[in-house]
Design a protein around this motif. Structure first.
Motif, PDB file in Angstrom:
ATOM      1  N   PHE A 243       0.849  -1.194   0.000  1.00 57.13           N
ATOM      2  CA  PHE A 243       0.000   0.000   0.000  1.00 57.13           C
ATOM      3  C   PHE A 243       0.887   1.248   0.000  1.00 57.13           C
ATOM      4  O   PHE A 243       0.957   1.977   0.979  1.00 57.13           O
TER       5      PHE A 243
ATOM      6  N   PHE B 232      -6.497   4.353  -5.078  1.00 61.90           N
ATOM      7  CA  PHE B 232      -7.181   3.380  -4.225  1.00 61.90           C
ATOM      8  C   PHE B 232      -8.719   3.372  -4.347  1.00 61.90           C
ATOM      9  O   PHE B 232      -9.317   2.295  -4.464  1.00 61.90           O
TER      10      PHE B 232
ATOM     11  N   TYR C 220     -18.504  -3.618  -2.511  1.00 58.44           N
ATOM     12  CA  TYR C 220     -17.800  -2.697  -1.592  1.00 58.44           C
ATOM     13  C   TYR C 220     -18.729  -1.576  -1.101  1.00 58.44           C
ATOM     14  O   TYR C 220     -18.802  -1.295   0.092  1.00 58.44           O
TER      15      TYR C 220
ATOM     16  N   GLY D 109      -7.190  -1.008   9.775  1.00 60.92           N
ATOM     17  CA  GLY D 109      -6.749  -0.989   8.372  1.00 60.92           C
ATOM     18  C   GLY D 109      -7.671  -0.067   7.607  1.00 60.92           C
ATOM     19  O   GLY D 109      -8.346  -0.454   6.655  1.00 60.92           O
TER      20      GLY D 109
ATOM     21  N   SER E  56      -7.347   2.424   5.543  1.00 58.08           N
ATOM     22  CA  SER E  56      -7.045   2.990   4.208  1.00 58.08           C
ATOM     23  C   SER E  56      -7.436   4.470   4.184  1.00 58.08           C
ATOM     24  O   SER E  56      -6.965   5.240   5.000  1.00 58.08           O
TER      25      SER E  56
ATOM     26  N   ASP F 136      -3.937   2.494  10.490  1.00 57.53           N
ATOM     27  CA  ASP F 136      -3.361   1.840   9.298  1.00 57.53           C
ATOM     28  C   ASP F 136      -1.842   1.901   9.424  1.00 57.53           C
ATOM     29  O   ASP F 136      -1.297   2.853   9.987  1.00 57.53           O
ATOM     30  N   ASN F 137      -1.152   0.888   8.917  1.00 53.48           N
ATOM     31  CA  ASN F 137       0.319   0.893   9.027  1.00 53.48           C
ATOM     32  C   ASN F 137       1.010   1.392   7.764  1.00 53.48           C
ATOM     33  O   ASN F 137       2.239   1.319   7.669  1.00 53.48           O
ATOM     34  N   SER F 138       0.241   1.913   6.797  1.00 52.31           N
ATOM     35  CA  SER F 138       0.850   2.502   5.608  1.00 52.31           C
ATOM     36  C   SER F 138       0.919   4.022   5.790  1.00 52.31           C
ATOM     37  O   SER F 138      -0.119   4.690   5.849  1.00 52.31           O
TER      38      SER F 138
ATOM     39  N   MET G 218      -1.096   5.945   3.199  1.00 52.22           N
ATOM     40  CA  MET G 218      -2.547   5.870   3.422  1.00 52.22           C
ATOM     41  C   MET G 218      -2.965   6.821   4.540  1.00 52.22           C
ATOM     42  O   MET G 218      -3.948   7.556   4.424  1.00 52.22           O
TER      43      MET G 218
ATOM     44  N   GLY H 266      -0.024   2.882  12.629  1.00 56.93           N
ATOM     45  CA  GLY H 266       0.445   1.803  13.498  1.00 56.93           C
ATOM     46  C   GLY H 266      -0.061   0.457  13.042  1.00 56.93           C
ATOM     47  O   GLY H 266      -0.874   0.358  12.109  1.00 56.93           O
ATOM     48  N   ASP H 267       0.443  -0.562  13.699  1.00 56.19           N
ATOM     49  CA  ASP H 267       0.063  -1.936  13.382  1.00 56.19           C
ATOM     50  C   ASP H 267      -1.129  -2.321  14.260  1.00 56.19           C
ATOM     51  O   ASP H 267      -1.066  -2.147  15.479  1.00 56.19           O
ATOM     52  N   ILE H 268      -2.172  -2.846  13.642  1.00 53.44           N
ATOM     53  CA  ILE H 268      -3.375  -3.193  14.426  1.00 53.44           C
ATOM     54  C   ILE H 268      -3.092  -4.298  15.443  1.00 53.44           C
ATOM     55  O   ILE H 268      -3.831  -4.452  16.403  1.00 53.44           O
TER      56      ILE H 268
ATOM     57  N   ASN I 129     -12.480  -4.059   7.613  1.00 55.71           N
ATOM     58  CA  ASN I 129     -13.047  -4.162   6.270  1.00 55.71           C
ATOM     59  C   ASN I 129     -11.927  -4.523   5.293  1.00 55.71           C
ATOM     60  O   ASN I 129     -11.212  -3.652   4.809  1.00 55.71           O
ATOM     61  N   PHE I 130     -11.763  -5.833   5.067  1.00 56.77           N
ATOM     62  CA  PHE I 130     -10.746  -6.373   4.155  1.00 56.77           C
ATOM     63  C   PHE I 130      -9.316  -6.110   4.641  1.00 56.77           C
ATOM     64  O   PHE I 130      -8.436  -5.758   3.851  1.00 56.77           O
ATOM     65  N   THR I 131      -9.078  -6.291   5.943  1.00 58.10           N
ATOM     66  CA  THR I 131      -7.732  -6.085   6.511  1.00 58.10           C
ATOM     67  C   THR I 131      -7.149  -7.341   7.146  1.00 58.10           C
ATOM     68  O   THR I 131      -5.961  -7.624   6.957  1.00 58.10           O
TER      69      THR I 131
ATOM     70  N   LEU J  67      -2.886 -10.016   7.493  1.00 58.57           N
ATOM     71  CA  LEU J  67      -2.051 -10.381   8.647  1.00 58.57           C
ATOM     72  C   LEU J  67      -1.510 -11.798   8.464  1.00 58.57           C
ATOM     73  O   LEU J  67      -2.191 -12.650   7.891  1.00 58.57           O
TER      74      LEU J  67
HETATM   75  N1  LIG Z   1      -0.901  -5.025  10.299  1.00 63.07           N
HETATM   76  C1  LIG Z   1      -1.563  -3.963   9.828  1.00 63.07           C
HETATM   77  N2  LIG Z   1      -1.838  -2.921  10.651  1.00 63.07           N
HETATM   78  C2  LIG Z   1      -2.513  -1.831  10.185  1.00 63.07           C
HETATM   79  N3  LIG Z   1      -2.967  -1.729   8.909  1.00 63.07           N
HETATM   80  C3  LIG Z   1      -2.713  -2.752   8.072  1.00 63.07           C
HETATM   81  C4  LIG Z   1      -2.000  -3.917   8.482  1.00 63.07           C
HETATM   82  N4  LIG Z   1      -1.898  -4.745   7.416  1.00 63.07           N
HETATM   83  C5  LIG Z   1      -2.525  -4.141   6.380  1.00 63.07           C
HETATM   84  N5  LIG Z   1      -3.002  -2.934   6.767  1.00 63.07           N
HETATM   85  C6  LIG Z   1      -3.762  -1.964   5.965  1.00 63.07           C
HETATM   86  O1  LIG Z   1      -5.014  -2.551   5.687  1.00 63.07           O
HETATM   87  C7  LIG Z   1      -5.575  -1.908   4.540  1.00 63.07           C
HETATM   88  C8  LIG Z   1      -6.286  -2.964   3.703  1.00 63.07           C
HETATM   89  S1  LIG Z   1      -7.413  -2.276   2.522  1.00 63.07           S
HETATM   90  C9  LIG Z   1      -8.717  -1.784   3.636  1.00 63.07           C
HETATM   91  C10 LIG Z   1      -9.856  -1.015   3.016  1.00 63.07           C
HETATM   92  C11 LIG Z   1     -10.564  -0.122   3.998  1.00 63.07           C
HETATM   93  N6  LIG Z   1     -10.799  -0.758   5.285  1.00 63.07           N
HETATM   94  C12 LIG Z   1     -11.854   0.390   3.423  1.00 63.07           C
HETATM   95  O2  LIG Z   1     -12.934   0.076   3.958  1.00 63.07           O
HETATM   96  O3  LIG Z   1     -11.793   1.139   2.418  1.00 63.07           O
HETATM   97  C13 LIG Z   1      -8.106  -3.681   1.789  1.00 63.07           C
HETATM   98  C14 LIG Z   1      -7.708  -3.942   0.410  1.00 63.07           C
HETATM   99  O4  LIG Z   1      -7.100  -3.062  -0.212  1.00 63.07           O
HETATM  100  O5  LIG Z   1      -8.053  -5.067  -0.123  1.00 63.07           O
HETATM  101  C15 LIG Z   1      -4.434  -1.192   3.835  1.00 63.07           C
HETATM  102  O6  LIG Z   1      -4.615   0.212   3.876  1.00 63.07           O
HETATM  103  C16 LIG Z   1      -3.183  -1.628   4.600  1.00 63.07           C
HETATM  104  O7  LIG Z   1      -2.174  -0.629   4.685  1.00 63.07           O
END
Ligand SMILES: Nc1ncnc2c1ncn2[C@@H]1O[C@H](C[S@+](CC[C@H]([NH3+])C(=O)[O-])CC(=O)[O-])[C@@H](O)[C@H]1O
Ligand SMILES: O=C(O)C(=O)Cc1ccccc1
Length: 253
Positions: free
Chosen positions: A23, A31, A42, A67, A69, A92-94, A97, A119-121, A135-137, A141
């Protein structure tokens, strides 16, 4: 240009070597278009997160978006909340983002505090929660870390609180699995992605996104302590589940 939705063409040209998906700033830029054209349902899922917020909100509570985004789920929750003693925590850890998410969310006014954390969830303290959304996070992991997170989510929820978990899923039965993947690829084709884009993205995701089966999710909910959990949405190999912590909820605001 600000506020203009950029079209996702990240995998449009042949790549000598397809790197693992991440990401980064390029993905952040496209995105909204990428997720809209790639994830069936979605928009329905985001809208339903709003409906579930109406129904399950409790006074003076925390609402987590794991997560986040660009904060679509946080915004859907915030639109339904008016209690300034509640708080939304989006994580979110990006870095790319989080930076864009902060810009985006500050463009909307609300009395409900919203904090966007980098940060990391897996390190996040979860407490006093009326709702936790992933939501799709979770699918990103390492598998070994998923049980512990879902258990901490259960423990951080208030009685009557809910966990909304949306995920891509896999199927033990190969015929079913292949059919639903084909239908998803048809969906992407209908949304303008080429064969090359579909196949290069698939390669890029192979090592970083490892979906579970629905049975594994159900089993994990039960092991964490949730007595009630169900799939409320499924389209092809994408689904959204809701798990409810038993007990009497506090009054709505
Ligand atoms: N360990 C982690 N800690 C924190 N963030 C993380 C980690 N691993 C991944 N991410 C973050 O989880 C998000 C997943 S996208 C979520 C869409 C959003 N929920 C949406 O409702 O639009 C789903 C997709 O793109 O398929 C990304 O922004 C990562 O950086
Ligand atoms: O595009 C895909 O094939 C997906 O599985 C969904 C997706 C959407 C956005 C980022 C990563 C995966």
């Amino acid at each position: 240009m600000q506020n203009m939705i950029q079209k996702d063409s990240i995998y449009a040209e042949p790549l000598a070597q397809v790197q693992d998906f991440c990401f980064d700033a390029d993905v952040v830029e496209v995105f909204p278009d990428m997720i809209q054209r790639s994830v069936p349902g979605y928009q329905t899922i985001i809208q339903t997160i709003g409906k579930l917020t109406q129904r399950y909100q409790q006074a003076s509570s925390n609402y987590y978006d794991l997560g986040c985004s660009l904060g679509a789920a946080s915004l859907a929750m915030r639109r339904q909340l008016s209690d300034s003693s509640s708080k939304i925590i989006a994580v979110d850890n990006s870095p790319a983002m989080v930076e864009r998410c902060r810009m985006h969310l500050h463009a909307f006014r609300s009395d409900v505090p919203l904090e966007v954390q980098l940060g990391d969830i897996r390190d996040l303290a979860i407490d006093n929660a009326a709702m936790v959304v992933s939501n799709f996070t979770l699918q990103f992991l390492p598998k070994a870390d998923r049980d512990a997170l879902v258990t901490r989510i259960y423990q951080g929820l208030k009685p009557g609180g809910i966990f909304i978990l949306s995920e891509k899923v896999v199927f033990d039965d190969a015929v079913t699995h292949d059919l639903l993947i084909d239908l998803h690829h048809d969906f992407k084709r209908a949304n303008g992605y080429s064969e090359l884009e579909i196949s290069q993205k698939r390669t890029a995701l192979e090592n970083v996104m490892r979906p579970d089966t629905l049975a594994q999710h159900q089993q994990r909910f039960a092991a964490a302590g949730f007595a009630s959990a169900t799939v409320w949405f499924q389209c092809f190999n994408f689904c959204s589940m809701v798990a409810i912590k038993q007990g009497a909820a506090d009054a709505n605001v």
